[in-house]
Design a protein around this motif. Structure first.
Motif, PDB file in Angstrom:
ATOM      1  N   HIS A  18       3.714  -9.342   3.221  1.00 43.90           N
ATOM      2  CA  HIS A  18       3.527  -8.113   3.352  1.00 43.90           C
ATOM      3  C   HIS A  18       3.758  -7.428   2.045  1.00 43.90           C
ATOM      4  CE1 HIS A  18       3.711  -4.064   5.374  1.00 43.90           C
ATOM      5  NE2 HIS A  18       4.889  -3.967   4.641  1.00 43.90           N
ATOM      6  N   THR A  19       4.540  -7.729   1.173  1.00 45.30           N
ATOM      7  CA  THR A  19       4.940  -7.032  -0.073  1.00 45.30           C
ATOM      8  C   THR A  19       3.569  -7.383  -1.127  1.00 45.30           C
ATOM      9  OG1 THR A  19       7.189  -7.432   0.176  1.00 45.30           O
ATOM     10  CG2 THR A  19       6.458  -7.091  -2.051  1.00 45.30           C
ATOM     11  N   ALA A  20       3.049  -8.617  -1.056  1.00 45.17           N
ATOM     12  CA  ALA A  20       1.802  -8.797  -1.954  1.00 45.17           C
ATOM     13  C   ALA A  20       1.004  -7.626  -1.363  1.00 45.17           C
ATOM     14  CB  ALA A  20       1.846 -10.149  -1.737  1.00 45.17           C
ATOM     15  N   ALA A  21       0.410  -7.647  -0.054  1.00 49.20           N
ATOM     16  CA  ALA A  21      -0.637  -7.058   0.291  1.00 49.20           C
ATOM     17  C   ALA A  21      -0.401  -5.535   0.007  1.00 49.20           C
ATOM     18  CB  ALA A  21      -0.912  -7.327   1.874  1.00 49.20           C
ATOM     19  N   ALA A  22       0.719  -4.959   0.317  1.00 46.60           N
ATOM     20  CA  ALA A  22       1.238  -3.596   0.192  1.00 46.60           C
ATOM     21  C   ALA A  22       1.091  -3.292  -1.461  1.00 46.60           C
ATOM     22  CB  ALA A  22       2.603  -3.239   0.807  1.00 46.60           C
ATOM     23  N   THR A  23       1.745  -4.100  -2.240  1.00 44.12           N
ATOM     24  CA  THR A  23       1.460  -3.997  -3.642  1.00 44.12           C
ATOM     25  C   THR A  23       0.374  -3.894  -4.095  1.00 44.12           C
ATOM     26  OG1 THR A  23       3.775  -4.902  -3.557  1.00 44.12           O
ATOM     27  CG2 THR A  23       2.540  -4.707  -5.645  1.00 44.12           C
ATOM     28  N   TRP A  24      -0.637  -4.774  -3.642  1.00 46.19           N
ATOM     29  CA  TRP A  24      -1.829  -4.897  -4.318  1.00 46.19           C
ATOM     30  C   TRP A  24      -2.926  -3.871  -3.822  1.00 46.19           C
ATOM     31  CZ3 TRP A  24      -0.956 -10.760  -3.915  1.00 46.19           C
ATOM     32  CH2 TRP A  24      -0.275 -11.243  -5.066  1.00 46.19           C
ATOM     33  N   GLY A  25      -2.525  -2.752  -3.578  1.00 43.67           N
ATOM     34  CA  GLY A  25      -3.546  -1.728  -3.036  1.00 43.67           C
ATOM     35  C   GLY A  25      -3.979  -1.681  -1.720  1.00 43.67           C
ATOM     36  N   LEU A  26      -3.002  -2.227  -0.727  1.00 44.37           N
ATOM     37  CA  LEU A  26      -3.538  -2.139   0.638  1.00 44.37           C
ATOM     38  C   LEU A  26      -2.413  -1.461   1.441  1.00 44.37           C
ATOM     39  CD1 LEU A  26      -4.370  -5.712   1.070  1.00 44.37           C
ATOM     40  CD2 LEU A  26      -6.159  -3.783   0.925  1.00 44.37           C
ATOM     41  N   PRO A  27      -1.662  -0.606   1.150  1.00 43.82           N
ATOM     42  CA  PRO A  27      -0.320  -0.233   2.151  1.00 43.82           C
ATOM     43  C   PRO A  27      -0.932   0.682   3.055  1.00 43.82           C
ATOM     44  CG  PRO A  27      -0.472   1.025  -0.101  1.00 43.82           C
ATOM     45  CD  PRO A  27      -1.242  -0.006  -0.190  1.00 43.82           C
ATOM     46  N   ASP A  28      -2.045   1.224   3.097  1.00 42.81           N
ATOM     47  CA  ASP A  28      -2.684   1.903   4.184  1.00 42.81           C
ATOM     48  C   ASP A  28      -3.070   1.121   5.051  1.00 42.81           C
ATOM     49  OD1 ASP A  28      -1.998   4.922   3.082  1.00 42.81           O
ATOM     50  OD2 ASP A  28      -3.736   4.430   1.624  1.00 42.81           O
ATOM     51  N   PHE A  29      -3.388   0.033   4.782  1.00 47.93           N
ATOM     52  CA  PHE A  29      -4.339  -0.940   6.031  1.00 47.93           C
ATOM     53  C   PHE A  29      -3.330  -2.095   6.450  1.00 47.93           C
ATOM     54  CE2 PHE A  29      -6.908   0.712   2.583  1.00 47.93           C
ATOM     55  CZ  PHE A  29      -8.004   1.456   3.174  1.00 47.93           C
ATOM     56  N   VAL A  30      -2.129  -2.152   5.638  1.00 47.42           N
ATOM     57  CA  VAL A  30      -1.070  -3.102   6.165  1.00 47.42           C
ATOM     58  C   VAL A  30      -0.254  -2.662   7.141  1.00 47.42           C
ATOM     59  CG1 VAL A  30       0.394  -5.205   5.548  1.00 47.42           C
ATOM     60  CG2 VAL A  30      -1.738  -4.570   4.131  1.00 47.42           C
ATOM     61  N   PHE A  31      -0.162  -3.277   8.316  1.00 50.05           N
ATOM     62  CA  PHE A  31       0.893  -2.890   9.177  1.00 50.05           C
ATOM     63  C   PHE A  31       1.814  -3.883   9.465  1.00 50.05           C
ATOM     64  CE2 PHE A  31      -2.485  -0.282   9.358  1.00 50.05           C
ATOM     65  CZ  PHE A  31      -2.486   1.101   9.834  1.00 50.05           C
ATOM     66  N   GLN A  32       3.157  -3.525   9.836  1.00 50.13           N
ATOM     67  CA  GLN A  32       4.175  -4.426  10.238  1.00 50.13           C
ATOM     68  C   GLN A  32       3.864  -4.905  11.477  1.00 50.13           C
ATOM     69  OE1 GLN A  32       7.697  -2.519   9.136  1.00 50.13           O
ATOM     70  NE2 GLN A  32       7.016  -1.637   7.401  1.00 50.13           N
ATOM     71  N   SER A  33       4.678  -5.842  11.979  1.00 44.27           N
ATOM     72  CA  SER A  33       4.478  -6.454  13.578  1.00 44.27           C
ATOM     73  C   SER A  33       5.470  -5.219  14.121  1.00 44.27           C
ATOM     74  CB  SER A  33       5.303  -7.679  13.568  1.00 44.27           C
ATOM     75  OG  SER A  33       6.732  -7.893  13.147  1.00 44.27           O
ATOM     76  N   SER A  34       5.114  -5.077  15.334  1.00 36.22           N
ATOM     77  CA  SER A  34       5.765  -4.241  16.302  1.00 36.22           C
ATOM     78  C   SER A  34       6.078  -5.187  17.656  1.00 36.22           C
ATOM     79  CB  SER A  34       4.729  -3.223  16.738  1.00 36.22           C
ATOM     80  OG  SER A  34       5.300  -2.269  17.725  1.00 36.22           O
ATOM     81  N   LEU A  35       6.909  -4.675  18.319  1.00 34.56           N
ATOM     82  CA  LEU A  35       7.409  -5.403  19.529  1.00 34.56           C
ATOM     83  C   LEU A  35       6.912  -4.721  20.785  1.00 34.56           C
ATOM     84  CD1 LEU A  35      11.238  -6.323  18.875  1.00 34.56           C
ATOM     85  CD2 LEU A  35       9.068  -7.891  18.652  1.00 34.56           C
ATOM     86  N   THR A  36       6.503  -5.405  21.905  1.00 35.83           N
ATOM     87  CA  THR A  36       5.882  -4.906  22.974  1.00 35.83           C
ATOM     88  C   THR A  36       6.765  -5.798  24.292  1.00 35.83           C
ATOM     89  OG1 THR A  36       4.158  -4.226  24.293  1.00 35.83           O
ATOM     90  CG2 THR A  36       3.939  -6.295  23.100  1.00 35.83           C
ATOM     91  N   ARG A  37       6.670  -4.687  25.287  1.00 38.34           N
ATOM     92  CA  ARG A  37       7.452  -5.452  26.335  1.00 38.34           C
ATOM     93  C   ARG A  37       6.347  -6.632  27.196  1.00 38.34           C
ATOM     94  NH1 ARG A  37      12.234  -5.512  27.335  1.00 38.34           N
ATOM     95  NH2 ARG A  37      13.598  -3.542  26.935  1.00 38.34           N
ATOM     96  N   LYS A  38       6.880  -7.735  27.667  1.00 40.19           N
ATOM     97  CA  LYS A  38       5.976  -8.569  28.454  1.00 40.19           C
ATOM     98  C   LYS A  38       6.837  -9.107  29.631  1.00 40.19           C
ATOM     99  CE  LYS A  38       2.893 -12.182  28.813  1.00 40.19           C
ATOM    100  NZ  LYS A  38       1.774 -12.419  28.839  1.00 40.19           N
ATOM    101  N   GLY A  39       6.561  -8.729  30.710  1.00 43.99           N
ATOM    102  CA  GLY A  39       7.803  -9.061  31.797  1.00 43.99           C
ATOM    103  C   GLY A  39       9.082  -8.433  31.316  1.00 43.99           C
ATOM    104  N   SER A  40      10.033  -9.533  31.617  1.00 46.54           N
ATOM    105  CA  SER A  40      11.416  -9.107  31.302  1.00 46.54           C
ATOM    106  C   SER A  40      11.756  -9.238  29.646  1.00 46.54           C
ATOM    107  CB  SER A  40      12.182  -9.868  32.109  1.00 46.54           C
ATOM    108  OG  SER A  40      12.116 -11.426  31.793  1.00 46.54           O
ATOM    109  N   GLY A  41      10.895  -9.796  28.898  1.00 40.54           N
ATOM    110  CA  GLY A  41      11.022  -9.860  27.466  1.00 40.54           C
ATOM    111  C   GLY A  41      10.295  -9.083  26.620  1.00 40.54           C
ATOM    112  N   GLN A  42      10.380  -9.543  25.367  1.00 42.11           N
ATOM    113  CA  GLN A  42       9.337  -8.652  24.272  1.00 42.11           C
ATOM    114  C   GLN A  42       8.546  -9.969  23.664  1.00 42.11           C
ATOM    115  OE1 GLN A  42      12.447  -6.973  21.813  1.00 42.11           O
ATOM    116  NE2 GLN A  42      12.348  -5.032  22.944  1.00 42.11           N
TER     117      GLN A  42
END
Length: 146
Positions: A18-42
């Protein structure tokens, strides 16, 4: 880019990617993972997403955390984790197509990401200290670069 030494190797590989991609000109295009609900878990939506225009890439990062073994064992590990990464990437796209998720880019901006708005590809990123030249996962659609 060296892995951070203050976290376990798998998390360190994700942070370094993530640091490499965001540092080398891609911060607008690199997205961190996100959690979503699936059943009783994430479920985690990719290790990272790259989004540009109508194209999206789900990046799945795998890190070799044990001492490397012989060539055959290392090839088997590469095959196994690449297959797992591809399956996880498909799951991320499937979840995003079912329900949009709010994702945060490298500049800290939150944006909604709807799976149907993108043409997707999977990018397995392997962190391995001793990969020999000419090793690549087997696939019916790709070959090792020459």
């Amino acid at each position: 880019m060296p892995l951070p030494s203050d976290v376990e190797p798998g998390i360190g590989a994700e942070k370094a990617a993530h640091t490499a991609a965001a540092t080398w000109g891609l911060p607008d295009f690199v997205f961190q993972s996100s959690l979503t609900r699936k059943g009783s878990g994430q479920r985690e939506l990719g290790d990272r997403l790259l989004l540009s225009g109508r194209r999206g890439a789900v990046v799945q990062i795998k890190s070799r955390t044990v001492e490397p073994k012989g060539d055959a064992e290392e090839r088997a590990w590469i095959q196994k984790v690449t297959k797992k990464a591809m399956s996880q990437a498909k799951g991320t796209v499937r979840m995003l197509r079912l329900q949009a998720a709010e994702m945060v880019n490298g500049r800290g901006t939150a944006l909604p990401v709807a799976g149907d708005a993108y043409e997707w590809m999977a990018v397995p990123l392997l962190d391995h200290d001793q990969v020999r030249t000419r090793w690549c996962p087997r696939s019916s659609r790709s070959a090792c670069p020459r």
